[in-house]
Motif scaffolding. Structure first.
Motif, PDB file in Angstrom:
ATOM      1  N   GLY A  42       0.843  -1.202   0.021  1.00 39.61           N
ATOM      2  CA  GLY A  42       0.057  -0.021   0.040  1.00 39.61           C
ATOM      3  C   GLY A  42       0.829   1.200  -0.054  1.00 39.61           C
ATOM      4  N   SER A  43       1.852   1.142   0.616  1.00 43.04           N
ATOM      5  CA  SER A  43       2.870   2.417   0.831  1.00 43.04           C
ATOM      6  C   SER A  43       3.524   2.822  -0.740  1.00 43.04           C
ATOM      7  N   VAL A  44       3.741   1.537  -1.440  1.00 45.94           N
ATOM      8  CA  VAL A  44       4.351   1.595  -2.937  1.00 45.94           C
ATOM      9  C   VAL A  44       3.118   2.426  -3.769  1.00 45.94           C
ATOM     10  N   ALA A  50       0.145   9.418  -5.170  1.00 47.62           N
ATOM     11  CA  ALA A  50       0.314  10.860  -4.746  1.00 47.62           C
ATOM     12  C   ALA A  50       1.173  11.587  -5.788  1.00 47.62           C
ATOM     13  N   VAL A  51       1.993  11.022  -6.539  1.00 50.77           N
ATOM     14  CA  VAL A  51       2.622  11.356  -7.745  1.00 50.77           C
ATOM     15  C   VAL A  51       1.537  11.980  -8.929  1.00 50.77           C
ATOM     16  N   PHE A  52       0.952  10.966  -8.770  1.00 54.55           N
ATOM     17  CA  PHE A  52      -0.332  11.110 -10.089  1.00 54.55           C
ATOM     18  C   PHE A  52      -1.221  12.306  -9.788  1.00 54.55           C
ATOM     19  N   VAL A  53      -1.631  12.374  -8.486  1.00 57.46           N
ATOM     20  CA  VAL A  53      -2.443  13.464  -8.242  1.00 57.46           C
ATOM     21  C   VAL A  53      -1.509  14.713  -8.157  1.00 57.46           C
ATOM     22  N   ALA A  54      -0.385  14.858  -7.564  1.00 55.97           N
ATOM     23  CA  ALA A  54       0.252  16.078  -7.477  1.00 55.97           C
ATOM     24  C   ALA A  54       0.626  16.403  -9.130  1.00 55.97           C
ATOM     25  N   ALA A  60     -11.602  16.423 -11.856  1.00 57.41           N
ATOM     26  CA  ALA A  60     -12.045  17.172 -10.615  1.00 57.41           C
ATOM     27  C   ALA A  60     -13.131  16.144 -10.115  1.00 57.41           C
ATOM     28  N   PHE A  61     -13.823  15.432 -10.877  1.00 57.31           N
ATOM     29  CA  PHE A  61     -14.940  14.413  -9.957  1.00 57.31           C
ATOM     30  C   PHE A  61     -14.233  13.574  -9.193  1.00 57.31           C
ATOM     31  N   PHE A  62     -12.972  13.204  -9.265  1.00 60.37           N
ATOM     32  CA  PHE A  62     -12.384  12.243  -8.519  1.00 60.37           C
ATOM     33  C   PHE A  62     -11.942  12.561  -7.242  1.00 60.37           C
ATOM     34  N   ALA A  63     -11.871  13.958  -6.932  1.00 60.20           N
ATOM     35  CA  ALA A  63     -11.074  14.542  -5.908  1.00 60.20           C
ATOM     36  C   ALA A  63     -11.788  14.048  -4.409  1.00 60.20           C
ATOM     37  N   PRO A  64     -12.865  13.593  -4.178  1.00 62.26           N
ATOM     38  CA  PRO A  64     -13.454  12.882  -2.791  1.00 62.26           C
ATOM     39  C   PRO A  64     -12.693  11.605  -2.610  1.00 62.26           C
ATOM     40  N   LEU A  65     -12.843  10.826  -3.842  1.00 64.26           N
ATOM     41  CA  LEU A  65     -12.076   9.443  -3.919  1.00 64.26           C
ATOM     42  C   LEU A  65     -10.573   9.577  -3.713  1.00 64.26           C
ATOM     43  N   ALA A  66     -10.118  10.549  -4.384  1.00 63.75           N
ATOM     44  CA  ALA A  66      -8.487  10.800  -3.936  1.00 63.75           C
ATOM     45  C   ALA A  66      -8.212  11.044  -2.591  1.00 63.75           C
ATOM     46  N   LYS A  67      -8.961  11.935  -2.076  1.00 61.23           N
ATOM     47  CA  LYS A  67      -8.803  12.181  -0.723  1.00 61.23           C
ATOM     48  C   LYS A  67      -8.657  11.040   0.246  1.00 61.23           C
ATOM     49  N   LEU A  69      -8.274   8.018  -0.641  1.00 61.24           N
ATOM     50  CA  LEU A  69      -7.265   6.994  -1.304  1.00 61.24           C
ATOM     51  C   LEU A  69      -5.851   7.439  -0.588  1.00 61.24           C
ATOM     52  N   LEU A  70      -5.836   8.766  -0.483  1.00 61.68           N
ATOM     53  CA  LEU A  70      -4.359   9.445   0.013  1.00 61.68           C
ATOM     54  C   LEU A  70      -4.465   9.296   1.607  1.00 61.68           C
ATOM     55  N   LEU A  71      -5.707   9.179   2.034  1.00 63.37           N
ATOM     56  CA  LEU A  71      -5.731   9.080   3.591  1.00 63.37           C
ATOM     57  C   LEU A  71      -5.230   7.418   3.963  1.00 63.37           C
TER      58      LEU A  71
END
Length: 140
Positions: A42-44, A50-54, A60-67, A69-71
């Motif tokens: 999971g760390s990998v 995180a690089v993909f999001v950065a 934009a509609f994936f923002a809540p899911l991205a948050k 997944l980042l958590l």
């Protein structure tokens, strides 16, 4: 060092071990091994996500899911780092002091704990073969 002082030090250390908050089964057991290997994977995934999001490749509609997944990725990275640090300093009796210092500083890097998990923790002799593990190997 005086022999009586050495005996007193060993007795104090063994008494302290009995009152530790971290139990050996949490770090060195078949379940813990599976757990920490999963959090290392999971760390990998978290690092690449995180690089993909950065880089801004996420709609934009994936923002809540991205948050979410980042958590989850940050929690898995934290669990991996905590477990591997505890294993390194409490239960890894094979490593010499300079190797422990090397791995401590390696774990400060983003994938250091993951590398330690796959190279040292997973191959450690601290794990004893359980009947369940040996029956799985025999049937495979």
């Amino acid at each position: 060092m005086d022999n009586s002082l050495q005996v007193l030090t060993i007795a104090a250390f063994t008494t302290m071990i009995n009152y530790m908050y971290i139990q050996k089964e949490w770090i060195v057991s078949p379940f813990a091994r599976r757990f920490y290997r999963a959090t290392a994977r999971g760390s990998v995934a978290f690092l690449f996500f995180a690089v993909f999001v950065a880089m801004g490749f996420l709609p934009a509609f994936f923002a809540p899911l991205a948050k979410a997944l980042l958590l989850a990725g940050a929690l898995s990275t934290g669990a991996t780092m905590l477990g591997m640090e505890c294993f390194l300093f409490l239960f890894d009796n094979k490593s010499l002091a300079y190797k422990q210092v090397f791995w401590f500083f390696m774990m400060l890097l983003p994938l250091g704990a993951t590398i330690f998990c796959f190279l040292v923790y997973s191959r450690s002799s601290a794990f004893v073969s359980t009947p369940q593990d040996s029956s799985f190997q025999a049937s495979a």
